[in-house]
Design a protein around this motif. Structure first.
Motif, short mmCIF file in Angstrom:
data_model
loop_
_atom_site.label_atom_id
_atom_site.label_comp_id
_atom_site.label_asym_id
_atom_site.label_seq_id
_atom_site.Cartn_x
_atom_site.Cartn_y
_atom_site.Cartn_z
N UNK A 14 0.75 -1.30 0.01
CA UNK A 14 -0.01 -0.08 -0.04
C UNK A 14 0.82 1.15 0.01
N UNK A 15 2.21 1.22 0.56
CA UNK A 15 3.01 2.21 0.42
C UNK A 15 3.37 2.70 -0.83
N UNK A 16 3.70 1.37 -1.51
CA UNK A 16 3.90 1.61 -3.12
C UNK A 16 2.83 2.27 -3.79
N UNK A 17 1.60 1.60 -3.65
CA UNK A 17 0.49 1.96 -4.46
C UNK A 17 0.10 3.57 -4.17
N UNK A 18 0.07 3.73 -2.99
CA UNK A 18 -0.25 5.38 -2.34
C UNK A 18 0.97 6.18 -2.76
N UNK A 19 2.24 5.93 -2.97
CA UNK A 19 3.13 6.81 -3.59
C UNK A 19 2.80 6.97 -5.02
N UNK A 20 2.66 5.97 -5.73
CA UNK A 20 2.31 5.90 -7.14
C UNK A 20 1.24 6.67 -7.68
N UNK A 21 -0.09 6.53 -6.69
CA UNK A 21 -0.94 7.22 -6.91
C UNK A 21 -0.89 8.68 -6.64
N UNK A 22 -0.21 9.18 -5.75
CA UNK A 22 0.13 10.56 -5.59
C UNK A 22 0.87 11.14 -6.68
N UNK A 23 1.72 10.45 -7.17
CA UNK A 23 2.29 10.90 -8.32
C UNK A 23 1.46 10.82 -9.63
N UNK A 24 0.73 9.87 -9.78
CA UNK A 24 0.21 9.53 -11.16
C UNK A 24 -1.07 10.27 -11.31
N UNK A 25 -1.84 10.73 -10.08
CA UNK A 25 -3.07 11.51 -9.96
C UNK A 25 -2.54 13.12 -10.04
N UNK A 26 -1.40 13.47 -10.02
CA UNK A 26 -0.96 14.90 -10.28
C UNK A 26 -0.92 15.71 -8.98
#
Length: 408
Positions: free
Chosen positions: A30-42
């Motif tokens: 979830x740390x990886x997913x959350x970080x990826x979404x933080x960048x991926x969603x702008x």
């Protein structure tokens, strides 16, 4: 703000439960997913996300893992265990030494790794001596948390606090050691009372632990540990000191580097990096500033309320995420005391329940593999009175300290 708030909420939910209720996603995932979404969603750009990571914390944590793994590979922990065991007679003495050794080692090495090393040893010893391993394993779990509170390198959240606060290593150590010593004694008293029948009597004779001990490597590792601690106490940058110590240990002809790397908890490093990005996204979006200006947050203006909030939040979302969230409440004018309270109370909070800290879960999971089951209520019998007592003692301790020195 909405996107970063949703990412934070979902991430904290998985951290609180330990895994996703739907998918096979653990805390590192979830740390990886959350970080990826933080960048991926702008919410943040990639460069902003990279800047949000506190690399000093990552380097310090990584370096201490290398040093601890080196000592384990050299046979130091086995050697120390045999030295202590050779001087024991009673079952109560064995419990006392297990708590003492765990507490001392956890103060200077990351407590999660200490639990990884000591749990199999304790199970092996208790089986050879035909003893119930449960009270001894409970002692390992509880003492690893309490002992790690004594220094700023004893557990992941304290390493994070050291990096964020830059408070003096020696000052914190002098402040925290009395609390840790009281806690270790309290663990022994509680376990001796709860398991008084099983802990009475003499130990049967049993053979010491066998295995290869590399004398030269043990001495080299201990010298490095001593020099690293001296560097900390002298006020040098802990990240640089620890990395130099770890680098020196890797310069050897006798050990394959892969043997040392096996002792590194890469999951924990991933969790830290991911959380830095997630919390950074919340701050960058403006949501954190909005939350800080709510009437409820403004009411957190005294050390006692802050300390209780630390205990509660640490048990909801785990201590590392709690520290990352609570750091924004620390006042500048008396920050060193509040940072110390954050370190001690977030660590003490880990003893409340079985899922209160990673160290507890490590002990339970390793024991389960050896067909030793520690249930939630079994742990709660020791965890609840221990945590309530320690919170009360720590609150009283900080009240006295702040009054004497007029610092809060």
């Amino acid at each position: 703000m909405i996107i970063s708030g949703l990412i934070l909420t979902l991430s904290m939910l998985v951290f609180a439960i330990g895994k996703s209720p739907v998918f096979r996603v653990d805390r590192a995932g979830i740390a990886i997913i959350g970080a990826a979404l933080t960048v991926g969603t702008g919410v943040m750009s990639f460069d902003q996300a990279a800047q949000a990571v506190d690399y000093r914390t990552i380097i310090l944590l990584f370096s201490m893992m290398i040093i601890t793994s080196y000592l384990n590979m050299s046979g130091f922990f086995q050697l120390a265990g045999n030295q202590f065991l050779s001087r024991l007679n009673g079952k109560n003495q064995l419990l006392f030494m297990v708590i003492l050794i765990t507490g001392i080692l956890s103060a200077f090495f990351i407590n999660d790794i200490v639990c990884l090393l000591l749990t199999p040893i304790v199970i092996m010893i208790t089986r050879r001596a035909r003893l119930n391993p449960t009270p001894y394993l409970l002692g390992v779990a509880a003492a690893s948390n309490i002992g790690s509170a004594a220094t700023l390198i004893g557990n992941p959240q304290n390493i994070l606090i050291e990096s964020l606060s830059r408070i003096n290593f020696g000052w914190y150590m002098a402040l925290a050691i009395p609390i840790s010593l009281v806690g270790l004694v309290l663990i022994y008293v509680l376990l001796s009372w709860i398991y008084k029948e099983e802990l009475s009597g003499q130990l049967p004779e049993f053979q010491p632990m066998t295995g290869v001990v590399h004398g030269y490597l043990v001495k080299k590792g201990l010298v490095v540990v001593f020099l690293v601690l001296v560097g900390f106490l002298m006020g040098f940058d802990p990240a640089i000191v620890a990395s130099l110590g770890a680098a020196y240990l890797l310069i050897t002809r006798r050990v394959k580097p892969n043997k040392i790397y096996r002792g590194i908890d890469f999951n924990l490093l991933v969790i830290f990096i991911g959380l830095f990005v997630i919390i950074g996204g919340v701050e960058h979006s403006g949501l954190l500033m909005l939350l800080m200006h709510t009437p409820w947050m403004k009411s957190v203006q005294n050390l006692q309320v802050f300390s209780i909030l630390t205990v509660v939040l640490s048990n909801i979302v785990s201590n590392v995420p709690a520290v990352m969230l609570l750091k924004y409440l620390v006042p500048v004018h008396m920050g060193h005391v509040w940072w110390a309270a954050l370190a001690i109370f977030s660590t003490v909070a880990g003893n409340l329940t079985l899922t209160g800290s990673i160290a507890n879960l490590i002990v339970v999971e390793l024991a389960k593999k050896e067909n030793v089951e520690i249930k939630f209520l079994t742990y709660l019998k020791i965890g609840l009175p221990l945590t309530v007592s320690m919170v009360f003692i720590a609150l009283l301790y900080f009240a006295i300290i702040t009054k004497i020195f007029h610092i809060a």
